[in-house]
Scaffold this motif. Structure first.
Motif, PDB file in Angstrom:
ATOM      1  N   TYR A  97      49.624  39.775  28.233  1.00  0.00           N
ATOM      2  CA  TYR A  97      49.737  38.330  28.073  1.00  0.00           C
ATOM      3  C   TYR A  97      49.121  37.619  29.271  1.00  0.00           C
ATOM      4  CZ  TYR A  97      52.813  39.077  24.091  1.00  0.00           C
ATOM      5  OH  TYR A  97      53.317  39.439  22.864  1.00  0.00           O
ATOM      6  N   ILE A  98      48.404  36.541  29.008  1.00  0.00           N
ATOM      7  CA  ILE A  98      47.693  35.799  30.048  1.00  0.00           C
ATOM      8  C   ILE A  98      48.255  34.379  30.124  1.00  0.00           C
ATOM      9  CG2 ILE A  98      45.470  34.957  30.862  1.00  0.00           C
ATOM     10  CD1 ILE A  98      44.139  37.184  29.243  1.00  0.00           C
ATOM     11  N   TYR A  99      48.681  33.998  31.331  1.00  0.00           N
ATOM     12  CA  TYR A  99      49.114  32.623  31.566  1.00  0.00           C
ATOM     13  C   TYR A  99      48.038  31.921  32.374  1.00  0.00           C
ATOM     14  CZ  TYR A  99      51.771  28.592  33.226  1.00  0.00           C
ATOM     15  OH  TYR A  99      52.189  27.312  33.509  1.00  0.00           O
ATOM     16  N   ASP A 100      47.414  30.915  31.802  1.00  0.00           N
ATOM     17  CA  ASP A 100      46.423  30.093  32.498  1.00  0.00           C
ATOM     18  C   ASP A 100      47.185  29.061  33.314  1.00  0.00           C
ATOM     19  OD1 ASP A 100      44.547  28.145  33.245  1.00  0.00           O
ATOM     20  OD2 ASP A 100      43.316  28.484  31.458  1.00  0.00           O
ATOM     21  N   GLN A 109      46.250  39.150  24.881  1.00  0.00           N
ATOM     22  CA  GLN A 109      45.055  39.999  24.869  1.00  0.00           C
ATOM     23  C   GLN A 109      45.409  41.394  24.352  1.00  0.00           C
ATOM     24  OE1 GLN A 109      41.679  39.381  25.735  1.00  0.00           O
ATOM     25  NE2 GLN A 109      41.542  41.378  24.747  1.00  0.00           N
ATOM     26  N   ALA A 110      44.704  41.834  23.312  1.00  0.00           N
ATOM     27  CA  ALA A 110      44.907  43.191  22.808  1.00  0.00           C
ATOM     28  C   ALA A 110      44.293  44.191  23.771  1.00  0.00           C
ATOM     29  CB  ALA A 110      44.275  43.334  21.439  1.00  0.00           C
ATOM     30  N   VAL A 111      45.018  45.305  24.002  1.00  0.00           N
ATOM     31  CA  VAL A 111      44.568  46.355  24.913  1.00  0.00           C
ATOM     32  C   VAL A 111      44.768  47.704  24.250  1.00  0.00           C
ATOM     33  CG1 VAL A 111      44.903  47.440  27.167  1.00  0.00           C
ATOM     34  CG2 VAL A 111      45.167  44.967  26.937  1.00  0.00           C
ATOM     35  N   SER A 128      36.614  37.848  33.836  1.00  0.00           N
ATOM     36  CA  SER A 128      37.126  36.613  34.442  1.00  0.00           C
ATOM     37  C   SER A 128      37.997  35.872  33.437  1.00  0.00           C
ATOM     38  CB  SER A 128      35.971  35.725  34.900  1.00  0.00           C
ATOM     39  OG  SER A 128      35.088  35.443  33.824  1.00  0.00           O
ATOM     40  N   LEU A 129      38.808  36.635  32.713  1.00  0.00           N
ATOM     41  CA  LEU A 129      39.616  36.047  31.648  1.00  0.00           C
ATOM     42  C   LEU A 129      40.738  35.159  32.188  1.00  0.00           C
ATOM     43  CD1 LEU A 129      40.084  39.001  29.116  1.00  0.00           C
ATOM     44  CD2 LEU A 129      38.531  37.055  28.927  1.00  0.00           C
ATOM     45  N   SER A 130      40.757  33.929  31.732  1.00  0.00           N
ATOM     46  CA  SER A 130      41.918  33.073  31.938  1.00  0.00           C
ATOM     47  C   SER A 130      42.619  32.806  30.607  1.00  0.00           C
ATOM     48  CB  SER A 130      41.509  31.740  32.575  1.00  0.00           C
ATOM     49  OG  SER A 130      40.575  31.063  31.763  1.00  0.00           O
ATOM     50  N   TYR A 339      51.433  50.525  38.294  1.00  0.00           N
ATOM     51  CA  TYR A 339      50.286  49.635  38.214  1.00  0.00           C
ATOM     52  C   TYR A 339      49.959  49.021  39.566  1.00  0.00           C
ATOM     53  CZ  TYR A 339      50.817  49.711  33.162  1.00  0.00           C
ATOM     54  OH  TYR A 339      50.906  50.116  31.858  1.00  0.00           O
ATOM     55  N   SER A 340      48.680  48.771  39.756  1.00  0.00           N
ATOM     56  CA  SER A 340      48.207  47.993  40.883  1.00  0.00           C
ATOM     57  C   SER A 340      47.126  47.067  40.380  1.00  0.00           C
ATOM     58  CB  SER A 340      47.627  48.921  41.956  1.00  0.00           C
ATOM     59  OG  SER A 340      46.991  48.190  42.968  1.00  0.00           O
ATOM     60  N   MET A 341      47.061  45.847  40.887  1.00  0.00           N
ATOM     61  CA  MET A 341      46.039  44.937  40.419  1.00  0.00           C
ATOM     62  C   MET A 341      44.954  44.763  41.456  1.00  0.00           C
ATOM     63  SD  MET A 341      46.187  41.061  39.017  1.00  0.00           S
ATOM     64  CE  MET A 341      46.106  40.267  40.596  1.00  0.00           C
ATOM     65  N   LEU A 342      43.715  44.831  41.021  1.00  0.00           N
ATOM     66  CA  LEU A 342      42.569  44.683  41.889  1.00  0.00           C
ATOM     67  C   LEU A 342      41.681  43.589  41.339  1.00  0.00           C
ATOM     68  CD1 LEU A 342      41.708  48.469  41.892  1.00  0.00           C
ATOM     69  CD2 LEU A 342      43.300  47.291  43.380  1.00  0.00           C
ATOM     70  N   ILE A 343      41.225  42.701  42.209  1.00  0.00           N
ATOM     71  CA  ILE A 343      40.366  41.629  41.753  1.00  0.00           C
ATOM     72  C   ILE A 343      39.005  41.758  42.416  1.00  0.00           C
ATOM     73  CG2 ILE A 343      40.077  39.135  41.599  1.00  0.00           C
ATOM     74  CD1 ILE A 343      43.064  38.896  41.969  1.00  0.00           C
ATOM     75  N   THR A 344      37.942  41.772  41.615  1.00  0.00           N
ATOM     76  CA  THR A 344      36.595  41.747  42.151  1.00  0.00           C
ATOM     77  C   THR A 344      35.948  40.497  41.590  1.00  0.00           C
ATOM     78  OG1 THR A 344      34.918  42.617  40.693  1.00  0.00           O
ATOM     79  CG2 THR A 344      36.671  44.054  41.206  1.00  0.00           C
ATOM     80  N   CYS A 345      34.637  40.500  41.449  1.00  0.00           N
ATOM     81  CA  CYS A 345      34.006  39.418  40.690  1.00  0.00           C
ATOM     82  C   CYS A 345      34.532  39.503  39.263  1.00  0.00           C
ATOM     83  CB  CYS A 345      32.491  39.577  40.703  1.00  0.00           C
ATOM     84  SG  CYS A 345      31.953  41.216  40.240  1.00  0.00           S
ATOM     85  N   ALA A 346      34.950  40.685  38.880  1.00  0.00           N
ATOM     86  CA  ALA A 346      35.770  40.855  37.691  1.00  0.00           C
ATOM     87  C   ALA A 346      37.105  41.378  38.163  1.00  0.00           C
ATOM     88  CB  ALA A 346      35.121  41.853  36.741  1.00  0.00           C
TER      89      ALA A 346
END
Length: 354
Positions: A97-100, A109-111, A128-130, A339-346
């Motif tokens: 689920y994505i919260y903008d 979002q289906a995964v 770059s999904l919002s 889980y760990s979250m990583l942010i790049t240009c994506a």
């Protein structure tokens, strides 16, 4: 590629699972609390947390039910100002689920999580999904981990490296390091001694990684928290600093760090924070935990886990459980995964299936 973080552990339970709230910062460093007393709240920036005026209700439609024991939330900060919630829906465990946080709206979002298997690291490229798109995302198998069955990972992200703590046969006070850019484990562990030269104990704990204010550089430190201590690891200097232990000794607490504070959410909905000033050792050592008062006014803590909401009225969670309380359920995305979250240009999420 450049990665920026938050990270957490996730595991699911067999049987009935009470919902659990979560905390996260948005890209403007407002503290968001999802699922406290069945609603979502914006507590504002750190300078407003001591106010007795209640936090702002930001409850929106199309939210997940958050009816699992271990929902986790992550900030996509640099490019999208979005919060990603995993394991937020017991009936749809593979959905993300994505919260903008700018539009204040939710989407799903289906995964595809069918390929997740034990003992491996997987990544999920979020672009770059919002908001969700119509194409399902797929977990990518990146690496088999060199650890025995049963290891419950403590994963700390800093400077584009994932640090694995409490690893079997690795000395106390040291970390195994996974190099993200090259997708390999360094052959030798790295020591992070305390100021007196001694080693911090090898023990399970939660981890929160600090962001930097410019929104571009990867964080330099990770905070490892347990009931008895808080440890600030600095990969730039390969040292560890001891900070104040959480006032509330709750092994089910979860944590989320921003730029100038790490926030604790206990299992009964109490929210507290420890102020942090990058590079200022004396200030950090002297800091003590304080209440986020405007959240306590809006959603008073209960004597048990925070109450749940229903689909469309419930909220997200940044949650984790200790090894003694986890039972793998085998349910796709919610199955005993760290889980760990990583942010790049994506943005990528990294999962370690145990």
């Amino acid at each position: 590629m450049q990665f920026l973080p938050t990270l957490a552990s996730l595991s699911s339970y067999i049987g009935h699972s009470p919902s659990t709230p979560c905390i996260a910062f948005d890209a403007n460093w407002n503290l968001l609390a999802f699922g406290l007393n069945g609603k979502d709240w914006n507590a504002g920036t750190q300078d407003t947390w001591s106010s007795s005026t209640a936090a702002t209700d930001i409850t929106a439609s199309n939210r997940p039910p958050f009816d699992t024991a271990n929902t986790t939330c992550y900030l996509s900060q640099q490019y999208t100002n979005a919060i990603y919630a995993i394991n937020a829906d017991s009936k749809n465990p593979s959905s993300l689920y994505i919260y903008d946080a700018t539009a204040k709206s939710w989407s799903t979002q289906a995964v595809d999580a069918d390929a997740l298997s034990q003992g491996n690291l997987f990544s999920l490229d979020m672009g770059s999904l919002s908001a969700a798109n119509s194409t399902p995302l797929n977990w990518v198998n990146d690496e088999q981990v060199p650890y025995p069955s049963g290891y419950v990972p403590v994963m700390a992200l800093a400077q584009n490296h994932i640090h694995f703590l409490d690893v079997p046969n690795v000395p106390a006070g040291s970390a195994d390091i996974f190099v993200i850019h090259y997708s390999y484990f360094q052959p030798q562990s790295q020591a992070y001694p305390l100021p007196n030269g001694s080693a911090f104990p090898a023990t399970y704990g939660q981890v929160a990684s600090f962001f930097q204010a410019d929104n571009t550089a990867s964080p330099v430190v990770s905070l490892v928290l347990a009931n008895s201590f808080s440890l600030l690891m600095n990969p730039q200097t390969n040292t560890t600093q001891v900070l104040a232990a959480p006032t509330t000794k709750d092994p089910k607490s979860t944590y989320f760090a921003g730029v100038t504070a790490v926030v604790q959410l206990t299992s009964n909905g109490t929210v507290s924070y420890l102020a942090y000033l990058e590079g200022n050792t004396s200030t950090n050592i002297a800091a003590t935990w304080a209440s986020v008062s405007n959240l306590a006014t809006a959603a008073p803590p209960s004597s048990s886990s925070s109450s749940s909401g229903s689909s469309g009225n419930a909220s997200g969670t940044h949650s984790a459980s200790s090894p003694s309380s986890t039972i793998a359920s085998g349910a796709t995305l919610g199955a005993s995964v760290q889980y760990s979250m990583l942010i790049t240009c994506a943005l990528c999420l990294v999962a370690f299936v145990v």
